[in-house]
Design a protein around this motif. Structure first.
Motif, PDB file in Angstrom:
ATOM      1  N   ALA A 285      -3.846   5.337   1.978  1.00  9.11           N
ATOM      2  CA  ALA A 285      -3.417   6.067   3.176  1.00  9.11           C
ATOM      3  C   ALA A 285      -4.135   5.546   4.426  1.00  9.11           C
ATOM      4  N   LEU A 286      -5.406   5.195   4.275  1.00 13.36           N
ATOM      5  CA  LEU A 286      -6.155   4.649   5.415  1.00 13.36           C
ATOM      6  C   LEU A 286      -5.600   3.283   5.825  1.00 13.36           C
ATOM      7  N   ILE A 287      -5.230   2.470   4.844  1.00 11.68           N
ATOM      8  CA  ILE A 287      -4.616   1.176   5.160  1.00 11.68           C
ATOM      9  C   ILE A 287      -3.330   1.376   5.941  1.00 11.68           C
ATOM     10  N   LEU A 288      -2.576   2.402   5.582  1.00 12.26           N
ATOM     11  CA  LEU A 288      -1.302   2.700   6.254  1.00 12.26           C
ATOM     12  C   LEU A 288      -1.508   3.455   7.571  1.00 12.26           C
ATOM     13  N   ARG A 289      -2.748   3.804   7.863  1.00 13.30           N
ATOM     14  CA  ARG A 289      -3.111   4.610   9.038  1.00 13.30           C
ATOM     15  C   ARG A 289      -2.463   5.985   8.997  1.00 13.30           C
ATOM     16  N   ASP A 290      -2.254   6.478   7.784  1.00 12.82           N
ATOM     17  CA  ASP A 290      -1.727   7.826   7.590  1.00 12.82           C
ATOM     18  C   ASP A 290      -2.926   8.765   7.447  1.00 12.82           C
ATOM     19  N   ARG A 291      -3.438   9.216   8.568  1.00 15.23           N
ATOM     20  CA  ARG A 291      -4.683   9.972   8.574  1.00 15.23           C
ATOM     21  C   ARG A 291      -4.538  11.333   7.909  1.00 15.23           C
ATOM     22  N   ARG A 292      -3.372  11.943   8.004  1.00  9.33           N
ATOM     23  CA  ARG A 292      -3.183  13.254   7.388  1.00  9.33           C
ATOM     24  C   ARG A 292      -3.339  13.181   5.878  1.00  9.33           C
ATOM     25  N   ARG A 293      -2.649  12.223   5.255  1.00  8.54           N
ATOM     26  CA  ARG A 293      -2.752  12.096   3.800  1.00  8.54           C
ATOM     27  C   ARG A 293      -4.125  11.583   3.388  1.00  8.54           C
ATOM     28  N   ALA A 294      -4.701  10.710   4.210  1.00 14.53           N
ATOM     29  CA  ALA A 294      -6.043  10.213   3.892  1.00 14.53           C
ATOM     30  C   ALA A 294      -7.044  11.362   3.900  1.00 14.53           C
ATOM     31  N   ARG A 295      -6.949  12.228   4.902  1.00 17.99           N
ATOM     32  CA  ARG A 295      -7.862  13.370   4.995  1.00 17.99           C
ATOM     33  C   ARG A 295      -7.681  14.320   3.807  1.00 17.99           C
ATOM     34  N   SER A 296      -6.441  14.522   3.405  1.00 16.85           N
ATOM     35  CA  SER A 296      -6.164  15.406   2.276  1.00 16.85           C
ATOM     36  C   SER A 296      -6.802  14.885   0.993  1.00 16.85           C
ATOM     37  N   HIS A 297      -6.650  13.606   0.723  1.00 15.69           N
ATOM     38  CA  HIS A 297      -7.230  13.039  -0.503  1.00 15.69           C
ATOM     39  C   HIS A 297      -8.750  12.941  -0.404  1.00 15.69           C
ATOM     40  N   HIS A 298      -9.251  12.639   0.783  1.00 14.12           N
ATOM     41  CA  HIS A 298     -10.700  12.595   0.979  1.00 14.12           C
ATOM     42  C   HIS A 298     -11.316  13.956   0.693  1.00 14.12           C
ATOM     43  N   SER A 299     -10.665  15.020   1.150  1.00 12.06           N
ATOM     44  CA  SER A 299     -11.183  16.370   0.929  1.00 12.06           C
ATOM     45  C   SER A 299     -11.138  16.773  -0.536  1.00 12.06           C
TER      46      SER A 299
ATOM     47  N   PRO B 131       0.809  -1.228   0.000  1.00 12.34           N
ATOM     48  CA  PRO B 131       0.000   0.000   0.000  1.00 12.34           C
ATOM     49  C   PRO B 131       0.835   1.268   0.000  1.00 12.34           C
ATOM     50  N   SER B 132       2.022   1.223   0.576  1.00 11.91           N
ATOM     51  CA  SER B 132       2.880   2.408   0.581  1.00 11.91           C
ATOM     52  C   SER B 132       3.292   2.778  -0.841  1.00 11.91           C
ATOM     53  N   GLY B 133       3.717   1.772  -1.616  1.00 11.54           N
ATOM     54  CA  GLY B 133       4.073   2.030  -3.006  1.00 11.54           C
ATOM     55  C   GLY B 133       2.886   2.483  -3.819  1.00 11.54           C
TER      56      GLY B 133
ATOM     57  N   TYR C 252     -14.887   6.160   4.331  1.00  6.35           N
ATOM     58  CA  TYR C 252     -13.796   6.937   4.920  1.00  6.35           C
ATOM     59  C   TYR C 252     -13.774   6.775   6.439  1.00  6.35           C
ATOM     60  N   GLN C 253     -14.922   6.870   7.070  1.00 11.32           N
ATOM     61  CA  GLN C 253     -14.966   6.747   8.534  1.00 11.32           C
ATOM     62  C   GLN C 253     -14.611   5.325   8.981  1.00 11.32           C
ATOM     63  N   LEU C 254     -15.080   4.316   8.248  1.00 13.34           N
ATOM     64  CA  LEU C 254     -14.711   2.943   8.591  1.00 13.34           C
ATOM     65  C   LEU C 254     -13.203   2.751   8.485  1.00 13.34           C
ATOM     66  N   GLY C 255     -12.605   3.278   7.424  1.00 16.96           N
ATOM     67  CA  GLY C 255     -11.164   3.163   7.263  1.00 16.96           C
ATOM     68  C   GLY C 255     -10.398   3.967   8.280  1.00 16.96           C
ATOM     69  N   ARG C 256     -10.899   5.151   8.622  1.00 11.14           N
ATOM     70  CA  ARG C 256     -10.212   5.999   9.589  1.00 11.14           C
ATOM     71  C   ARG C 256     -10.164   5.356  10.965  1.00 11.14           C
TER      72      ARG C 256
END
Length: 324
Positions: A256-270, A220-222, A283-287
């Motif tokens: 990003a959600l799989i990686l638990r990188d909430r900052r990047r996940a929030r950015s892409h979600h927005s 997922p990181s790649g 999004y909320q389930l993944g977060r």
């Protein structure tokens, strides 16, 4: 002596347990006018010894001084390829014996002069006694390079499924090493000429795939870096394709959600313009739950329409391929 018509590039790194099967499946093709360029990317196990056991004059081996990554290894093989047609094999996959024959027939059939590349169906090898899964189901059809960039075709364009005509592609065949994942989509998008019907999709299952160490599911990181790179490398192209930007942001959000990188996940979600209740639920389930939450969303068919409308399963039917 005439050079072979097909050059097959096979990068490998520490695959002593499976490399022989992958290599033999290429050499056992019913279409035999080929060469295989094995690029060892700095293996430290017995990979090279296993390759040496396969006695065939059509095999050439080159060694990188260290691990440079699959894209760079493929580029090293491409630089030595002599054939008009170019194919790629992964070190842990297996080709059906008729793969090249079927794809060559399509590329050379009368009326298919616009086709520059061919992809095929594939099947995921089972790790146990259960039946393998066919992940992609397409019909004999053609699509454009825009469909590749927009994510309308996915698995059928992974490197082991491809065969390209180097005299018809629009740019030199080169992989971008900056893509740690999803590099085949960037590669194919740059190679395909503009216009409709330049990529053919084959209905036949021609490749058996083993879930790899670095594919987009296991890495997922790649994948996150790959999706983000498409957004930065092709901002204008992605913006002009309806729904494409949303799709890349959505896919990046999931990784990003799989990686638990909430900052990047929030950015892409927005950044996803097509808002929906299903998007918010996923999004909320993944977060909260990470990969487990996303799995629940998928299993319960809670994924938003922008995820499914990309049509990963059946690409759009634009025109029939000549199979004469």
């Amino acid at each position: 002596m005439e050079p072979p018509l097909v050059s097959v590039v096979l990068p490998v790194f520490n695959r002593q347990d499976v490399i022989a099967d992958a290599l033999k499946s290429v050499l056992d093709q019913t279409y035999s006018d080929l060469e295989v360029i094995v690029v060892d990317d700095g293996s430290t196990d017995a990979t090279l010894s296993e390759v040496a056991r396969v006695a065939d004059s059509r095999v050439r081996v080159i060694q990188n001084s260290g691990a440079r990554g699959a894209g760079s290894a493929r580029n090293a093989g491409i630089a030595l390829a002599t054939g008009r047609y170019l194919a790629f094999q992964d070190s842990d996959d297996w080709w059906h014996p008729e793969k090249l024959a079927v794809q060559m027939h399509t590329l050379t059939a009368p009326g298919n002069d616009r086709i520059a590349a061919v992809g095929s169906n594939w099947r995921l090898m089972a790790d146990d006694a259960s039946s393998p899964t066919v992940f992609v189901s397409v019909v004999h059809t053609t699509v454009s390079r825009d469909a590749v960039l927009a994510g309308l075709v996915t698995g059928v364009i992974s490197t082991p499924m491809l065969l390209l005509d180097r005299q018809r592609i629009a740019a030199p065949a080169q992989f971008d090493p900056a893509f740690p994942s999803l590099e085949e989509r960037d590669f194919l998008y740059r190679c395909l000429p503009a216009g409709q019907g330049t990529l053919a999709l084959m209905e036949s299952v021609l490749v058996e795939v083993r879930r790899g160490r670095n594919d987009h599911v296991a890495n997922p990181s790649g994948s996150l870096i790959g999706y983000e790179r498409f957004l930065t490398k092709y901002p204008d192209e992605v913006s002009r394709l309806p729904g494409a930007a949303d799709w890349y942001h959505y896919r990046a959000m999931r990784e990003a959600l799989i990686l638990r990188d909430r900052r990047r996940a929030r950015s892409h979600h927005s950044a996803v313009a097509s808002r929906s209740i299903l998007l918010e639920v996923e999004y909320q389930l993944g977060r909260v739950f990470g990969y487990a939450g996303l799995a629940v969303a998928t299993r319960c068919r809670l994924r938003p329409r922008l995820a499914t409308r990309r049509n990963d399963v059946t690409p759009p039917r634009t025109s029939r391929i000549s199979m004469r």
